[in-house]
Motif scaffolding. Structure first.
Motif, PDB file in Angstrom:
ATOM      1  N   ASN A   1       0.982  -1.081  -0.038  1.00  0.00           N
ATOM      2  CA  ASN A   1       0.090  -0.027   0.021  1.00  0.00           C
ATOM      3  C   ASN A   1       0.845   1.222   0.144  1.00  0.00           C
ATOM      4  OD1 ASN A   1      -2.450  -1.294   0.050  1.00  0.00           O
ATOM      5  ND2 ASN A   1      -3.266   0.007   1.632  1.00  0.00           N
TER       6      ASN A   1
ATOM      7  N   THR B   1      -3.178   8.088   4.433  1.00  0.00           N
ATOM      8  CA  THR B   1      -4.289   6.886   4.160  1.00  0.00           C
ATOM      9  C   THR B   1      -3.737   5.728   3.693  1.00  0.00           C
ATOM     10  OG1 THR B   1      -4.347   8.165   2.013  1.00  0.00           O
ATOM     11  CG2 THR B   1      -5.719   8.998   3.941  1.00  0.00           C
ATOM     12  N   ALA B   2      -2.632   5.850   3.065  1.00  0.00           N
ATOM     13  CA  ALA B   2      -2.309   4.556   2.386  1.00  0.00           C
ATOM     14  C   ALA B   2      -1.666   3.660   3.657  1.00  0.00           C
ATOM     15  CB  ALA B   2      -1.052   4.581   1.367  1.00  0.00           C
TER      16      ALA B   2
ATOM     17  N   ALA C   1      -4.862   2.533   5.729  1.00  0.00           N
ATOM     18  CA  ALA C   1      -5.610   1.655   4.964  1.00  0.00           C
ATOM     19  C   ALA C   1      -4.907   0.195   5.057  1.00  0.00           C
ATOM     20  CB  ALA C   1      -5.872   1.919   3.551  1.00  0.00           C
TER      21      ALA C   1
ATOM     22  N   ILE D   1      -5.544  -1.159   8.459  1.00  0.00           N
ATOM     23  CA  ILE D   1      -6.824  -1.970   8.731  1.00  0.00           C
ATOM     24  C   ILE D   1      -7.167  -3.077   7.798  1.00  0.00           C
ATOM     25  CG2 ILE D   1      -9.128  -1.149   8.072  1.00  0.00           C
ATOM     26  CD1 ILE D   1      -8.961   1.524   8.343  1.00  0.00           C
ATOM     27  N   LEU D   2      -6.594  -3.200   6.788  1.00  0.00           N
ATOM     28  CA  LEU D   2      -6.571  -4.558   5.763  1.00  0.00           C
ATOM     29  C   LEU D   2      -5.783  -5.869   6.665  1.00  0.00           C
ATOM     30  CD1 LEU D   2      -6.281  -3.024   2.248  1.00  0.00           C
ATOM     31  CD2 LEU D   2      -8.110  -4.366   3.307  1.00  0.00           C
TER      32      LEU D   2
ATOM     33  N   GLY E   1     -13.827   0.195   5.109  1.00  0.00           N
ATOM     34  CA  GLY E   1     -13.167   1.553   5.872  1.00  0.00           C
ATOM     35  C   GLY E   1     -11.967   1.655   4.852  1.00  0.00           C
ATOM     36  N   ALA E   2     -11.208   0.665   4.551  1.00  0.00           N
ATOM     37  CA  ALA E   2     -10.053   0.848   3.854  1.00  0.00           C
ATOM     38  C   ALA E   2     -10.349   1.131   2.331  1.00  0.00           C
ATOM     39  CB  ALA E   2      -8.992  -0.492   3.665  1.00  0.00           C
ATOM     40  N   TYR E   3     -11.340   0.721   1.801  1.00  0.00           N
ATOM     41  CA  TYR E   3     -11.734   1.168   0.421  1.00  0.00           C
ATOM     42  C   TYR E   3     -12.118   2.627   0.616  1.00  0.00           C
ATOM     43  CZ  TYR E   3     -14.652   1.662  -3.599  1.00  0.00           C
ATOM     44  OH  TYR E   3     -15.315   2.166  -4.742  1.00  0.00           O
ATOM     45  N   ARG E   4     -13.033   2.909   1.556  1.00  0.00           N
ATOM     46  CA  ARG E   4     -13.412   4.482   1.592  1.00  0.00           C
ATOM     47  C   ARG E   4     -12.152   5.248   1.803  1.00  0.00           C
ATOM     48  NH1 ARG E   4     -18.068   6.048   0.005  1.00  0.00           N
ATOM     49  NH2 ARG E   4     -18.177   7.611   1.456  1.00  0.00           N
ATOM     50  N   LEU E   5     -11.289   4.784   2.557  1.00  0.00           N
ATOM     51  CA  LEU E   5     -10.120   5.709   2.752  1.00  0.00           C
ATOM     52  C   LEU E   5      -9.257   5.910   1.608  1.00  0.00           C
ATOM     53  CD1 LEU E   5      -8.500   4.551   6.219  1.00  0.00           C
ATOM     54  CD2 LEU E   5      -9.532   6.789   5.699  1.00  0.00           C
ATOM     55  N   THR E   6      -9.002   5.083   0.432  1.00  0.00           N
ATOM     56  CA  THR E   6      -8.482   5.123  -0.620  1.00  0.00           C
ATOM     57  C   THR E   6      -9.325   5.663  -1.874  1.00  0.00           C
ATOM     58  OG1 THR E   6      -8.680   2.637  -0.904  1.00  0.00           O
ATOM     59  CG2 THR E   6      -6.620   3.322   0.088  1.00  0.00           C
TER      60      THR E   6
END
Length: 248
Positions: A131, A168-169, A172, A175-176, A232-237
């Motif tokens: 990421n 954010t990377a 994310a 979180i992943l 959540g990770a998708y929304r962050l990126t």
């Protein structure tokens, strides 16, 4: 894929304690309350949360530092190091598990909570590393050069330019990594010893059909805990694909 998950959700509320009648004869929330009375379930939930949290924190630190080093510097073995970081996620889980078990035995470490965290960190690092290095490659080099030209030292440039650009990377990736660690079972089987994370508890319960409603509830919890971080990770990126997205 969605149909089996839907069945787990439906039968988590089933009033029957062992049979699978379709449609269910009735629905109840009692199985969710029963979990609180099960010390084995609560211990497994706590252990999974603990190991996933610690593995994610370690992965964020190690993965981010590794990505910064590989991105900024060219050195002998650069490409080999990049491949090495990706091996734990590229290899089958059973190979990673066997390799970890052999290494832990050489280090004379007894399987337990510590070895689970070490095992989970090895593949969680990959998630954060990929990421962060992908974001670094899209971060305009001109921003760093401009900061240095204006008199900022390396640390100030990192704090004011690089870190906001990759924040954010990093988050994310963490979180992943948490989601991946929480539901990991193959590597955990080799490193857990007598400890039982939630996925291992679920695997053990497959031989006890009379407890299937509780098993379904626990499976639903695992699905929720692993799905929500991914969302959540998708929304962050979202919106960070642009090379000018330094603010993200």
């Amino acid at each position: 894929m969605q149909f089996p998950i839907l069945m787990i959700a439906i039968y988590s509320f089933n009033i029957e304690d062992s049979a699978y009648t379709f449609p269910p004869p009735g629905y109840t929330l009692k199985w969710f309350g029963r979990i609180l009375d099960r010390p084995d379930v609560m211990e497994s939930i706590f252990l999974s949360l603990l190991t996933a949290t610690l593995a994610s924190v370690l992965a964020i630190c190690l993965g981010s530092l590794a990505a910064l080093a590989v991105h900024r510097h060219r050195f002998r073995g650069h490409d080999a190091l990049n491949i090495m970081f990706n091996l734990p996620i590229a290899l089958p889980g059973i190979i990673t598990g066997i390799a970890l078990l052999s290494s832990l035995r050489l280090l004379r470490l007894e399987p337990g909570v510590l070895t689970i965290i070490i095992g989970h960190t090895t593949f969680c690092v990959v998630i954060v590393y990929n990421n962060v290095i992908a974001r670094l490659r899209r971060l305009p080099a001109s921003l760093v050069e401009a900061s240095m030209d204006l008199g900022a030292d390396g640390f100030t440039t990192f704090r004011r330019i690089t870190l906001p650009g990759i924040s954010t990377a990093v988050l994310a990736g963490g979180i992943l990594a948490f989601a991946l660690s929480f539901d990991e079972i193959i590597v955990t089987t080799f490193t857990a010893g007598a400890q039982r994370t939630l996925p291992l508890w679920l695997l053990n319960q497959l031989s006890k059909p009379r407890e299937m409603p509780i098993t379904n509830v626990v499976a639903l919890i695992v699905i929720a805990v692993t799905t929500l971080p991914i969302i959540g990770a998708y929304r962050l990126t979202i919106g960070t694909h642009s090379t000018e997205g330094a603010g993200k």
